[in-house]
Design a protein around this motif. Structure first.
Motif, PDB file in Angstrom:
ATOM      1  N   ARG A  30       0.762  -1.230   0.038  1.00  0.00           N
ATOM      2  CA  ARG A  30      -0.030   0.040   0.030  1.00  0.00           C
ATOM      3  C   ARG A  30       1.048   1.206   0.005  1.00  0.00           C
ATOM      4  O   ARG A  30       0.613   2.158  -0.833  1.00  0.00           O
ATOM      5  N   ARG A  31       1.958   1.150   0.802  1.00  0.00           N
ATOM      6  CA  ARG A  31       2.837   2.409   0.826  1.00  0.00           C
ATOM      7  C   ARG A  31       3.766   2.626  -0.055  1.00  0.00           C
ATOM      8  O   ARG A  31       4.117   3.868  -0.649  1.00  0.00           O
ATOM      9  N   TYR A  32       4.305   1.514  -0.766  1.00  0.00           N
ATOM     10  CA  TYR A  32       5.374   1.479  -1.574  1.00  0.00           C
ATOM     11  C   TYR A  32       5.374   0.973  -2.840  1.00  0.00           C
ATOM     12  O   TYR A  32       6.308   1.063  -4.011  1.00  0.00           O
ATOM     13  N   ASP A  33       4.547  -0.104  -3.018  1.00  0.00           N
ATOM     14  CA  ASP A  33       4.375  -0.850  -4.156  1.00  0.00           C
ATOM     15  C   ASP A  33       2.952  -1.672  -4.457  1.00  0.00           C
ATOM     16  O   ASP A  33       2.779  -2.602  -4.724  1.00  0.00           O
ATOM     17  N   PRO A  34       2.186  -0.441  -4.967  1.00  0.00           N
ATOM     18  CA  PRO A  34       0.588  -0.691  -4.932  1.00  0.00           C
ATOM     19  C   PRO A  34       0.438  -1.348  -6.347  1.00  0.00           C
ATOM     20  O   PRO A  34      -0.554  -0.991  -6.960  1.00  0.00           O
ATOM     21  N   GLN A  35       1.054  -2.501  -6.535  1.00  0.00           N
ATOM     22  CA  GLN A  35       0.571  -3.040  -7.812  1.00  0.00           C
ATOM     23  C   GLN A  35      -0.558  -4.062  -7.421  1.00  0.00           C
ATOM     24  O   GLN A  35      -0.217  -4.874  -6.147  1.00  0.00           O
ATOM     25  N   PRO A  36      -1.380  -4.672  -8.048  1.00  0.00           N
ATOM     26  CA  PRO A  36      -2.480  -5.349  -7.810  1.00  0.00           C
ATOM     27  C   PRO A  36      -2.125  -6.948  -7.103  1.00  0.00           C
ATOM     28  O   PRO A  36      -2.469  -7.165  -6.163  1.00  0.00           O
ATOM     29  N   PHE A  37      -0.824  -7.467  -7.551  1.00  0.00           N
ATOM     30  CA  PHE A  37      -0.460  -8.773  -7.100  1.00  0.00           C
ATOM     31  C   PHE A  37       0.220  -8.599  -6.010  1.00  0.00           C
ATOM     32  O   PHE A  37       0.472  -9.652  -5.276  1.00  0.00           O
ATOM     33  N   HIS A  38       0.437  -7.473  -5.544  1.00  0.00           N
ATOM     34  CA  HIS A  38       1.119  -7.256  -3.949  1.00  0.00           C
ATOM     35  C   HIS A  38      -0.127  -6.719  -3.130  1.00  0.00           C
ATOM     36  O   HIS A  38       0.149  -6.613  -1.856  1.00  0.00           O
ATOM     37  N   LEU A  39      -1.362  -6.387  -3.569  1.00  0.00           N
ATOM     38  CA  LEU A  39      -2.473  -5.938  -2.954  1.00  0.00           C
ATOM     39  C   LEU A  39      -3.553  -6.829  -2.527  1.00  0.00           C
ATOM     40  O   LEU A  39      -4.348  -6.654  -1.658  1.00  0.00           O
ATOM     41  N   SER A  40      -3.674  -8.047  -3.146  1.00  0.00           N
ATOM     42  CA  SER A  40      -4.867  -9.018  -2.691  1.00  0.00           C
ATOM     43  C   SER A  40      -4.599 -10.447  -3.620  1.00  0.00           C
ATOM     44  O   SER A  40      -3.920 -10.371  -4.683  1.00  0.00           O
TER      45      SER A  40
END
Length: 155
Positions: A30-40
């Motif tokens: 959320r803070r540094y690399d908000p790409q979809p595969f890192h978010l959910s």
């Protein structure tokens, strides 16, 4: 305290234990690399990750946390770093993984202009709980030397 002169080319060290949590993966993303595969999991489902995966930059940060703990356990006269070379993210890091580190000192040299400084290059390999390498890089570090270095100003 380990100084530049105490380090031997070829020496290795294994250390660290870092348990990767889902909450930390999400917070970092959320803070540094908000790409979809890192978010959910849903955002990662149709990618090669298949499920929520930690950012590679988060893997670097977790590795740095383990390295600092190692430097506290085995004090080294570190003067910081000059960067990294050959960074490779080899396998995804997932919530639930447990990471550890292994280093190998590749080479070292004295500074030509600063008598209190030595330069080292170490290969860092980060493994998961299955002993699979997940990341590698070459760390370029500055290490205080003995002798002339004892009277050098603090860095």
């Amino acid at each position: 305290m380990r100084y530049f002169e105490d380090l031997a080319v070829g020496e290795t060290a294994s250390f660290g234990r870092y348990e990767v949590t889902r909450e930390e993966v999400l917070d970092f993303a959320r803070r540094y690399d908000p790409q979809p595969f890192h978010l959910s999991d849903e955002g990662a489902a149709d990618t090669h990750f298949g499920r929520l995966a930690a950012s590679g930059w988060h893997s670097c940060a977790m590795t740095m946390a383990m390295l600092v703990e190692q430097m506290k356990a085995v004090p080294t006269a570190s003067l910081g770093a000059g960067g990294i070379d050959e960074l490779r993210w080899l396998k995804p890091v997932y919530p639930g993984d447990t990471l550890r580190c292994q280093t190998e000192l590749l080479d070292k040299r004295k500074s030509a202009t600063k008598p209190h400084v030595g330069f080292t290059r170490q290969r860092m390999t980060v493994f998961n709980q299955h002993d699979e390498p997940v990341m590698t890089f070459i760390a370029n570090a500055l290490i205080r030397r003995r002798g002339d270095g004892d009277t050098a100003p603090a860095a």
